[in-house]
Design a protein around this motif. Structure first.
Motif, short mmCIF file in Angstrom:
data_model
loop_
_atom_site.label_atom_id
_atom_site.label_comp_id
_atom_site.label_asym_id
_atom_site.label_seq_id
_atom_site.Cartn_x
_atom_site.Cartn_y
_atom_site.Cartn_z
N LYS A 103 0.81 -1.22 0.00
CA LYS A 103 0.00 0.00 0.00
C LYS A 103 0.85 1.27 0.00
O LYS A 103 0.30 2.37 -0.04
CB LYS A 103 -0.93 -0.01 1.21
N SER B 131 2.38 3.72 -1.73
CA SER B 131 2.39 4.21 -3.11
C SER B 131 3.62 5.05 -3.43
O SER B 131 4.09 5.05 -4.56
CB SER B 131 1.12 5.03 -3.38
N LYS C 61 6.48 2.66 -4.06
CA LYS C 61 6.14 1.96 -5.30
C LYS C 61 6.49 2.83 -6.51
O LYS C 61 7.04 2.34 -7.50
CB LYS C 61 4.64 1.62 -5.32
N ALA C 62 6.20 4.11 -6.41
CA ALA C 62 6.49 5.03 -7.52
C ALA C 62 7.99 5.12 -7.78
O ALA C 62 8.43 5.18 -8.94
CB ALA C 62 5.92 6.41 -7.22
#
Length: 432
Positions: free
Chosen positions: A382, A384, A387-388
């Motif tokens: 979760k 983000s 993750k980016a």
């Protein structure tokens, strides 16, 4: 007279006796009433006894000290009160009067240390644990970089005046704000209300290189490097001569996204300024990289093989135990013998260590001093933001034909040089 007649006469006589002697019936009723009254009286007594016992328990529970533990600075006082009592206490005592004294519940801090202050009441003893500290200057960080400002305050006393022994290196304002002007050392003195004098020595170092308004390529220079630069060996040998202060950077390793993020301090001392992003290979499921917060150790190894194996790696930096940051793997000390471990970057693939490209392992080798904090976290799907970062960390593909990688041919496009690394502390080598 027959038996039937005799029985009838007996019954008639008994009935007459009852009618003519009502007291007999009353006595029977009185007995029942008495038994009932005795039962009720017993229940009421039990109830009253229970209420009295409850009142005693409540009264006992309400007797307590207003503090059961207290931290206080030398020279300061505070009042201990035994609440809920109806009579005078028997005594107050300190288990160590060289640390703190007590008189009538008034506690006075004498010197740094710990002790108990006790009070006796109604055959019971109540205790407060005392910790005495010396006043000190906060923040207690003893270094700054040129151009930095830092607020200095005194804990446990009140500063009336601040002075700098070398205001051209570090100046100090009336409110305790420090400003670092040039490299050097200065002693800051605080004269306090109590009459005591507190000192702190501030070392000022050169500013680290921070790119203003950096692009992603600035933070992840490996994304525009060639394969040769990412795995090659430029031939440099030896160890760092000096390194930045241990708290210059903080390193975060995210195991879920296989990303490393390096941060520097902002003006508030928080690690919010991004310095470098790296793609990595942490431990696989059967040999997981440990999670936690660690301080890097002093061991550095430039190019070496694993014990008992013919597998090599470059730029080893010890995190904890036997867990290192190091480069991808090679089948010999020759960089041309790189392995498929390069293609596994961004995946869990190691035996616990954290594998990197050569430029990233080299950056840690020279810039992350012993004592640098490394947080290794499990991470989350979760997250983000991380993750980016992971999605942008794209490296050059491993060529289908193995190239010959000679030191003189390895390019260098990274955005830093060794002579730009702040030389805050001399590096002391710790053997492997």
């Amino acid at each position: 007279m027959n038996k039937v007649l005799l029985r009838g006469l007996a019954l008639s006589l008994a009935a007459a006796l009852v009618i003519n002697n009502p007291a007999m019936t009353v006595r029977a009723d009185d007995k029942k009433a008495t038994e009932k009254e005795a039962t009720v009286t017993g229940q009421e007594a039990e109830k009253e006894a229970g209420e009295e016992a409850g009142e005693e328990a409540i009264e006992e529970a309400e007797i307590a000290l207003n503090k059961t533990k207290k931290t206080i600075y030398t020279g300061k006082t505070f009042k201990l009160v035994l609440k809920g009592i109806t009579q005078k206490v028997s005594w107050w005592k300190s288990t160590d009067e060289s640390v703190a004294t007590v008189k009538g519940g008034k506690v006075t801090a004498v010197a740094a240390g710990t002790c108990d202050v006790k009070v006796r009441y109604n055959k019971k003893t109540y205790t407060c644990k005392i910790t005495v500290k010396d006043p000190y200057i906060k923040p207690d960080r003893d270094y700054m970089r040129v151009g930095d400002t830092m607020k200095m305050t005194v804990k446990g006393d009140k500063a009336l005046e601040y002075k700098s022994s070398k205001p051209k290196i570090v100046s100090v304002e009336e409110d305790g704000t420090l400003t670092a002007h040039k490299k050097g050392t200065a002693k800051i003195t605080a004269t306090c209300k109590s009459g005591r004098t507190l000192e702190i020595t501030i070392n000022v170092y050169d500013q680290i290189k921070i790119i203003e308004n950096p692009t992603f390529d600035d933070l992840a220079p490996t994304t525009h490097m060639t394969f040769a630069e990412l795995v090659g060996n430029r031939g440099e040998v030896g160890y760092p001569k000096a390194m930045p202060a241990p708290d210059t950077y903080r390193i975060t390793v995210d195991l879920y996204w296989k990303v490393i993020m390096v941060y520097a301090r902002d003006n508030n001392g928080e690690y919010t300024i991004p310095i470098r992003y790296m793609l990595c290979s942490p431990g696989k499921s059967t040999s997981q990289t440990p999670t936690g917060t660690f301080e890097m150790k002093g061991t550095r190894v430039r190019n070496s093989r694993f014990n008992g194996l013919t597998v090599w790696a470059q730029f080893w930096s010890l995190i904890t135990g036997r867990i290192y940051f190091h480069s991808i793997l090679y089948n010999s000390s020759n960089a041309s013998d790189y392995t498929a471990s390069y293609s596994r970057l961004g995946n869990a693939a190691s035996h616990g260590c954290i594998r990197l490209t050569v430029p990233d392992a080299r950056w840690i080798y020279y810039n992350a001093a012993p004592g640098t904090v490394v947080e290794i976290r499990s991470g989350s799907s979760k997250d983000s933001a991380t993750k980016a970062i992971k999605n942008k960390l794209k490296l050059a593909a491993m060529p289908s034909v193995r190239p010959t990688l000679k030191a003189k041919d390895i390019p260098w496009t990274d955005n830093w040089e060794i002579d730009e690394v702040p030389q805050d502390f001399k590096y002391v080598r710790v053997p492997q």
